[in-house]
Structures are given as C-alpha cells and as structure tokens.
Write a protein that holds these residues in place. Sequence first.
Motif, PDB file in Angstrom:
ATOM      1  N   ALA A  28       0.827  -1.207   0.000  1.00  0.00           N
ATOM      2  CA  ALA A  28       0.000   0.000   0.000  1.00  0.00           C
ATOM      3  C   ALA A  28       0.864   1.262   0.000  1.00  0.00           C
ATOM      4  N   ARG A  29       1.996   1.202   0.717  1.00  0.00           N
ATOM      5  CA  ARG A  29       2.885   2.357   0.749  1.00  0.00           C
ATOM      6  C   ARG A  29       3.472   2.629  -0.635  1.00  0.00           C
ATOM      7  N   ASN A  30       3.879   1.563  -1.343  1.00  0.00           N
ATOM      8  CA  ASN A  30       4.412   1.735  -2.697  1.00  0.00           C
ATOM      9  C   ASN A  30       3.334   2.229  -3.653  1.00  0.00           C
ATOM     10  N   LYS A  31       2.095   1.732  -3.475  1.00  0.00           N
ATOM     11  CA  LYS A  31       0.994   2.183  -4.320  1.00  0.00           C
ATOM     12  C   LYS A  31       0.745   3.670  -4.120  1.00  0.00           C
ATOM     13  N   ALA A  32       0.766   4.116  -2.842  1.00  0.00           N
ATOM     14  CA  ALA A  32       0.566   5.541  -2.559  1.00  0.00           C
ATOM     15  C   ALA A  32       1.681   6.388  -3.176  1.00  0.00           C
ATOM     16  N   ALA A  33       2.921   5.858  -3.129  1.00  0.00           N
ATOM     17  CA  ALA A  33       4.038   6.593  -3.733  1.00  0.00           C
ATOM     18  C   ALA A  33       3.869   6.710  -5.242  1.00  0.00           C
ATOM     19  N   ARG A  34       3.396   5.627  -5.881  1.00  0.00           N
ATOM     20  CA  ARG A  34       3.168   5.686  -7.340  1.00  0.00           C
ATOM     21  C   ARG A  34       2.058   6.665  -7.679  1.00  0.00           C
ATOM     22  N   THR A  90      -3.397  16.333  -1.762  1.00  0.00           N
ATOM     23  CA  THR A  90      -2.334  16.532  -0.797  1.00  0.00           C
ATOM     24  C   THR A  90      -1.616  15.235  -0.501  1.00  0.00           C
ATOM     25  N   GLU A  91      -0.402  15.377   0.011  1.00  0.00           N
ATOM     26  CA  GLU A  91       0.389  14.206   0.373  1.00  0.00           C
ATOM     27  C   GLU A  91      -0.317  13.378   1.428  1.00  0.00           C
ATOM     28  N   ALA A  92      -0.983  14.034   2.390  1.00  0.00           N
ATOM     29  CA  ALA A  92      -1.681  13.308   3.451  1.00  0.00           C
ATOM     30  C   ALA A  92      -2.791  12.431   2.892  1.00  0.00           C
ATOM     31  N   ASP A  93      -3.464  12.902   1.821  1.00  0.00           N
ATOM     32  CA  ASP A  93      -4.552  12.128   1.237  1.00  0.00           C
ATOM     33  C   ASP A  93      -4.033  10.887   0.533  1.00  0.00           C
ATOM     34  N   ARG A  94      -2.807  10.917   0.050  1.00  0.00           N
ATOM     35  CA  ARG A  94      -2.283   9.809  -0.733  1.00  0.00           C
ATOM     36  C   ARG A  94      -1.560   8.783   0.129  1.00  0.00           C
ATOM     37  N   ARG A  95      -1.235   9.104   1.363  1.00  0.00           N
ATOM     38  CA  ARG A  95      -0.511   8.162   2.202  1.00  0.00           C
ATOM     39  C   ARG A  95      -1.399   7.026   2.683  1.00  0.00           C
ATOM     40  N   HIS A  96      -0.756   5.885   2.969  1.00  0.00           N
ATOM     41  CA  HIS A  96      -1.482   4.771   3.554  1.00  0.00           C
ATOM     42  C   HIS A  96      -1.999   5.172   4.929  1.00  0.00           C
ATOM     43  N   GLU A  97      -3.089   4.552   5.354  1.00  0.00           N
ATOM     44  CA  GLU A  97      -3.747   4.982   6.585  1.00  0.00           C
ATOM     45  C   GLU A  97      -2.846   4.854   7.811  1.00  0.00           C
ATOM     46  N   SER A  98      -2.042   3.791   7.882  1.00  0.00           N
ATOM     47  CA  SER A  98      -1.149   3.659   9.039  1.00  0.00           C
ATOM     48  C   SER A  98      -0.091   4.758   9.038  1.00  0.00           C
ATOM     49  N   ASP A  99       0.362   5.169   7.843  1.00  0.00           N
ATOM     50  CA  ASP A  99       1.325   6.272   7.762  1.00  0.00           C
ATOM     51  C   ASP A  99       0.683   7.595   8.171  1.00  0.00           C
ATOM     52  N   ARG A 100      -0.584   7.780   7.813  1.00  0.00           N
ATOM     53  CA  ARG A 100      -1.286   8.997   8.241  1.00  0.00           C
ATOM     54  C   ARG A 100      -1.446   9.017   9.759  1.00  0.00           C
ATOM     55  N   ALA A 101      -1.753   7.848  10.335  1.00  0.00           N
ATOM     56  CA  ALA A 101      -1.893   7.776  11.798  1.00  0.00           C
ATOM     57  C   ALA A 101      -0.576   8.119  12.481  1.00  0.00           C
TER      58      ALA A 101
END
Length: 233
Positions: free
Chosen positions: A149-155, A175-186
Amino acid sequence: MTSPEHQSPDPEPAKPSGAASRPASAPASGTATSPYQDRIYRSPAGLVGGVLLLGIIGWLGVDAVVTGEGRTPWLALATMLLLVPLIIAYTLRPAVFVNDDRLRVRNPFRVIVLPWGQVASLRSGFSNEVFTEAGAKYQLWALPVSLRARNKAARQESRAAARAAREGGDTEGATEADRRHESDRAMAEMRETHERRQDAEAAQGEVTVRWSYEIAGPVAAGAVLLAVLLAVA
C-alpha cells in the motif's frame, strides 16, 4: 489499514487545574472535542480476520465437544482454551489510544502508557514503533505496515505530480496526506501531537507497562491442559 475512533473506553484522567483554559481541538467534522478524549486507531482487517477465525474455531470446537467421543471433547476444549485468547490477543485486542497528554499502546500481551514527555520518537520501517527517552522500543501492533500500500501511494503521488506538471496545475490538488497509507497517516498525526505536546506540564510522567494476565493466563492453562492430554494418549 487503521480506523481512528473518537471515543475513550476508559475513564477520563483527572484534569489539571489549568485545563479549562486549554482550547479544545476541532476535528474535521467541525464539532468540538475534549483534549482528553482518545483518538483510537485499530486495524479493520485484523478485526474482521479475528471474528472469522473465532467463528470457525467456535463452530469446529463446539461440534467436536457435542459429537466427539472419548478424549475428543477434552482435546477440543483444551485447543479452544489455547487458541481463542491468542486470536483475540493478536486480532481484536491491539489498539492505540492517543490524546493530548499520553499515548497508550495496547499490544497482544501488554499495555504501555507513555506520556508524550517520555516519547523520543515514532518511527516507521517494516513495523511502526515508538521509542522512549530511556531507549526502550515498543511495537504498535494496531498499526501494521503495508509495504504494498505504501508503494501504491508513492506511485499515485508520482503520477499526480507528473499530471500536474503536464497540465501546469497545482500539485496541491491532492495533498500528500490524502495519498498516504492509513497507518502512515496515523503515525504522522501522532508525530504532530508529540511535537506539539512533549513539553507540556500535563504530558509528563513515567512510562508504565502492564502485562495482560487475562490473556496470558487462559493461554497458559490451555497449553498445559493440551500437553497433559497429549502426553497421556
């Protein structure tokens, strides 16, 4: 994936005398919330998986107890006594509770309470972890890392930036926050709270660790009973 919930399962801590002058934070919905109200992060996938596993074990176990012969019902009971607490511990139990004063981590067999003043950093790698000023490390079981999921968000971020560059638009549209995986946002939200509150007087104190004997006890009993039944076969 994680699921933040704005509620507190425990009684609210005693508010310091200056708490009335502290402004309450406002969530995205626009409703005011107390700085002492916990934000709860859990894994929806873990909850769903745990419920399914408990259903399967309950179905098979009860069937073995009711229709089994000889030692089969006892083996089924011992197995359920061993497996059910383990499944609860690793799927339904993990959660992270966050408020302005402290971070409470509920892992499979321990509950760790860390005042923000004792937190040195929150790091994300192959797992999400919190480090204390004393050098201790605790894993956040409720916030599993998904490298896929993290790689998908980066792509997605790269494609959005490239599209914005071609169209001459603003890259802030997503925004970058919208594209990050949920655990990364947390984790990002917790880092922001840590930076904002680590020097606050109400966020000081000692780190406490409590073992969850209500989980470890049944697991140990089930393991002993199962071993005895297998030994006397």
